[in-house]
Design a protein around this motif. Structure first.
Motif, short mmCIF file in Angstrom:
data_model
loop_
_atom_site.label_atom_id
_atom_site.label_comp_id
_atom_site.label_asym_id
_atom_site.label_seq_id
_atom_site.Cartn_x
_atom_site.Cartn_y
_atom_site.Cartn_z
N ARG A 126 4.87 -2.71 -35.64
CA ARG A 126 5.81 -1.60 -35.83
C ARG A 126 5.70 -1.01 -37.24
NH1 ARG A 126 9.84 -2.24 -31.64
NH2 ARG A 126 9.74 -4.36 -30.85
N ASP A 127 5.17 -1.80 -38.16
CA ASP A 127 5.01 -1.31 -39.54
C ASP A 127 3.73 -0.49 -39.72
OD1 ASP A 127 7.33 -2.70 -40.25
OD2 ASP A 127 6.20 -4.52 -40.70
N LEU A 128 3.00 -0.32 -38.64
CA LEU A 128 1.69 0.35 -38.74
C LEU A 128 1.65 1.55 -37.80
CD1 LEU A 128 -0.46 -2.89 -38.74
CD2 LEU A 128 -0.05 -1.39 -40.69
N PRO A 129 0.83 2.55 -38.08
CA PRO A 129 -0.04 2.68 -39.26
C PRO A 129 0.73 3.13 -40.50
CG PRO A 129 -0.21 4.64 -37.91
CD PRO A 129 0.72 3.70 -37.19
N SER A 162 -5.59 3.05 -46.19
CA SER A 162 -5.00 3.17 -44.86
C SER A 162 -4.86 1.79 -44.23
CB SER A 162 -5.87 4.07 -43.97
OG SER A 162 -7.13 3.47 -43.74
N LEU A 163 -3.78 1.64 -43.47
CA LEU A 163 -3.46 0.35 -42.85
C LEU A 163 -3.22 0.60 -41.38
CD1 LEU A 163 -0.82 -0.49 -45.57
CD2 LEU A 163 -3.18 -1.31 -45.53
N ASP A 164 -3.97 -0.08 -40.53
CA ASP A 164 -3.86 0.16 -39.10
C ASP A 164 -3.89 -1.13 -38.30
OD1 ASP A 164 -4.02 3.18 -38.26
OD2 ASP A 164 -5.28 2.96 -40.04
N SER A 165 -3.36 -1.01 -37.09
CA SER A 165 -3.38 -2.17 -36.19
C SER A 165 -4.58 -2.12 -35.25
CB SER A 165 -2.09 -2.21 -35.37
OG SER A 165 -1.93 -0.98 -34.68
N TYR A 449 -1.84 -10.13 -42.40
CA TYR A 449 -1.83 -10.16 -40.94
C TYR A 449 -0.55 -9.52 -40.42
CZ TYR A 449 -5.88 -13.23 -41.00
OH TYR A 449 -7.14 -13.73 -41.18
N PHE A 450 -0.64 -8.99 -39.21
CA PHE A 450 0.56 -8.46 -38.57
C PHE A 450 0.66 -9.09 -37.18
CE2 PHE A 450 -1.10 -5.63 -35.24
CZ PHE A 450 -2.44 -5.57 -35.60
N THR A 451 1.84 -9.01 -36.61
CA THR A 451 2.04 -9.53 -35.25
C THR A 451 1.98 -8.37 -34.28
OG1 THR A 451 3.55 -11.09 -36.25
CG2 THR A 451 3.54 -10.97 -33.85
N ASP A 452 1.10 -8.47 -33.29
CA ASP A 452 0.96 -7.35 -32.35
C ASP A 452 1.97 -7.45 -31.21
OD1 ASP A 452 0.05 -9.14 -30.49
OD2 ASP A 452 -2.00 -8.36 -30.42
N GLU A 453 1.88 -6.52 -30.26
CA GLU A 453 2.88 -6.44 -29.20
C GLU A 453 3.00 -7.73 -28.41
OE1 GLU A 453 0.56 -4.26 -29.98
OE2 GLU A 453 1.00 -2.23 -29.26
N SER A 454 1.89 -8.45 -28.32
CA SER A 454 1.92 -9.67 -27.51
C SER A 454 2.24 -10.90 -28.37
CB SER A 454 0.57 -9.85 -26.82
OG SER A 454 -0.44 -10.00 -27.80
N GLY A 455 2.62 -10.66 -29.61
CA GLY A 455 3.01 -11.79 -30.46
C GLY A 455 1.85 -12.47 -31.16
#
Length: 614
Positions: A126-129, A162-165, A449-455
């Motif tokens: 949610r913090d990306l991009p 730039s920061l992206d998932s 690292y970030f946590t994606d939709e599936s955790g």
RNA sequence: CGGGGUGUAGCCUAGUGGCUAAGGCGUCUGCUUUGGGAGCAGAAGAUCGGGGGUUCGAGUCCCUCCACCCCGACCA
């Protein structure tokens, strides 16, 4: 601003030791002052120039979603150790120890501090991009600063990150920058070409450089003249269609005497063969990357030990491309530095300079790298590793092998375009901007690292994008000048209007009018430099030409007699055919405003929307 | 790091072993002048990059260090 109070004195003569036109004019026009090699102070005019350019940069980066931050110049070594660059980068990075004994580094760039920010503040998809950027000082201890602001050691760079998932997100931000950069350079009135480039110390996969073509540049770029094809690349990475050699039946290896034939030209002439049948050897010494965790003392010890001789083999009609060679070597081990080998070092591996051959060179400390053409071809003429002798019938696989095979040939003008086969052209150019797809290298190294939709935890995908502000200013100066001085586009000019009072001592009326117009222009929000000095008209004209502000307003007895204020555009010659333009005093503010708007519109209409092209 | 070059007043230069280091630009004072870097008169401003040496005598020759510029390596 009243010139009577301005810091900085213009000069008639070019300061000694200037070779670049921009360097000379920026010094003479009192824009900059050199403090040491590659280190400059910006005088008020120069500072305003920088701020104008900065405003354009902010505007365009904000337009693609950039948020301005500010990251530090002094940085703890830990960050650079985490990314590993503390060990990879040599003397170009300046290091120091703070009072507590901690290792510190001066910022060369800000990937590491970006990682530090991201680690702290980005946790979820949610913090990306996101896109962050700043305008901040970089210190790179360049071994050879030159040409004024073209190549310096301390400089301000606009750098965005730039920061992206997702990789699609990175691709999007990369393309956004690509187009934004063209808009930025268009707004600055600077013609540029985007070319494929080496990723160098930044790492990552895809990168483009924005190049200002001109003799002042040190890079060479190659490009396809066919607009529909559009291939363009820095010489460092430029590809070309190589001639495919015919594989002949292998002939036996035989020695031939070639007295005093050390160069390819001599050998091919002596043996009456084309240079493209000769195998050329080029020797280097590669310094390996420091292993991680090493102290500086251990690194210094390693300076002598961690070196390997590299023997590159390529066809005699080709030039070696060191960047391609380094990239190939990097797939075997980390290369910190590559330098030409000395004769003794070559001899130590059993080769004879001038008569060198890859045969029998595979020792512990020597790496043979062959160009793919050497493998494809056959029956090469090569050195015999024996003074005065060469060999015929040298064949890869049978007579020698290489640890690494790939493309190590330098592309040049006239070589066929890798896409369409048309003859490429080349030009020198200055790199004014670059964009890198960094990928996950820094985020993995710096625990971003970030946590994606599936955790799931995933590394953030990064890009970095830079424009050197001072270098950009210098390039604009290179592009926009004539024999009298600078001619700034209104978008970057330190002031929009240069107001000259040409009133003599016996003309207090004209002086009063000039003072009033100065106040009126300022009240209308117009940026005006007012030459209120007690100087003769000719003197003021020369200064105004040198400084290069686009709109000039002149008030004197003569102009008042002719209807008010004389208007003139810098750079537009006032020949006999073009009559002088006079504006009524009461109209000056209004007319000036309209003229500024017209000039800005001119720039605006030149801003292109350039689509991304890989 | 290698090759070449240059360091003389704020800037550009002259000075090639011999008197008090010269000129131009700029600066300051006065007069004069006022549409393309005016003129006149006067003034201030230099431990000749630092150190060491050769010499009766060094800005000048030698050594050394430093700085800057150019070419290359290098960086991007």
């Amino acid at each position: 601003m009243k010139m009577s109070r301005l810091i900085g004195q213009t000069r008639k003569e070019a300061p000694a030791g200037t070779s670049a036109r921009s360097h000379e004019l920026l010094l003479r026009g009192a824009y900059i002052h050199q403090v040491a090699a590659g280190i400059f102070s910006y005088l008020p005019l120069g500072q305003r120039l920088m701020q104008k350019i900065s405003a354009i940069l902010r505007r365009e980066i904000e337009a693609i979603g950039g948020q301005e931050v500010n990251m530090p110049v002094a940085q703890p070594a830990d960050l650079w150790q985490q990314s590993g660059r503390w060990y990879k980068i040599g003397a170009e990075m300046s290091r120091f120890i703070d009072r507590k004994g901690h290792d510190m580094a001066l910022a060369m760039t800000h990937e590491e501090t970006t990682g530090d920010l991201v680690h702290q503040f980005i946790q979820s998809y949610r913090d990306l991009p996101r896109l962050i950027y700043h305008l901040q000082t970089k210190w790179r201890d360049d071994p050879r600063p030159r040409a004024g602001l073209i190549r310096v050691r301390e400089f301000v760079m606009k750098d965005s990150y730039s920061l992206d998932s997702s990789w699609e997100g990175l691709e999007q931000q990369y393309r956004n920058h690509y187009s934004a950069y063209f808009r930025i350079f268009d707004r600055c009135g600077l013609p540029v070409m985007a070319v494929l480039s080496d990723t160098g110390m930044m790492g990552g996969s895809i990168a483009h450089e924005f190049m200002y073509p001109g003799e002042v540049g040190e890079d060479t770029i190659l490009f396809c003249p066919d607009k529909d094809c559009g291939y363009s690349a820095n010489r460092q990475v430029a590809k070309f269609q190589k001639p495919v050699p015919v594989k002949e039946p292998l002939s036996p290896l035989e020695e031939v005497a070639t007295p005093n034939c050390k160069s390819i030209a001599e050998v091919s002439q002596f043996l009456r063969v084309e240079p493209n049948h000769c195998a050329k050897m080029v020797f280097f010494v590669a310094s390996l990357t420091y292993p991680e965790g090493q102290t500086r003392k251990q690194q210094q010890t390693q300076e002598q030990n961690g070196q390997k001789l590299v023997a590159a083999v390529l066809p005699g009609n080709m030039e070696l491309n060191e960047t391609k060679l380094t990239t190939l070597l990097n797939s075997l081990f980390g290369v910190r530095e590559l330098r030409p080998a000395e004769e003794a070092e070559i001899a130590a591996a059993g080769a004879v300079a001038g008569y060198a051959s890859p045969v029998g060179l595979q020792t512990e400390d020597c790496i043979v790298v062959a160009d793919e053409l050497i493998i494809a071809g056959s029956n090469w003429i090569g050195g015999a590793n024996k003074e005065g002798f060469h060999v015929r019938g040298l064949n890869y696989g049978r007579d020698f092998e290489a640890q690494q095979v790939g493309d190590i040939c330098a592309a040049a003008a006239e070589h066929p375009c890798p896409n369409c086969g048309k003859k490429m052209e080349s030009t020198k150019a200055v790199e004014v901007g670059n964009i890198f797809q960094l990928g996950t290298f820094y985020s993995e190294a710096m625990d971003c690292y970030f946590t994606d939709e599936s955790g799931q935890e995933k590394p953030i995908i990064m890009g970095s994008y830079g424009i050197g502000v001072g270098r950009l200013a210098a390039c604009i100066a290179e592009q926009h000048n004539d024999e009298d001085g600078l001619i700034w586009p209104i978008s970057v000019a330190p002031y929009q209007v240069h107001l000259l009072s040409l009133a003599g001592a016996k003309e207090p009326e004209a002086e009063k009018v000039a003072q009033q117009i100065y106040r009126d222009l300022q009240a209308a929000g117009i940026e005006v430099l007012f030459d209120d000095r007690e100087e003769r008209p000719g003197f003021k004209f020369k200064d105004a030409d040198l400084i290069g502000i686009p709109i000039r307003l002149m008030i004197g007895k003569r102009s008042l007699e002719n209807g008010g204020v004389e208007y003139r555009l810098r750079g537009r010659k006032q020949g006999k055919e073009t009559p002088k333009t006079f504006w009524p005093v009461a109209d000056v503010v209004n007319r000036t405003g309209m003229e500024i708007a017209r000039l800005e519109e001119e720039i605006q209409s030149a801003v292109r929307n350039v689509e991304y092209r890989a």
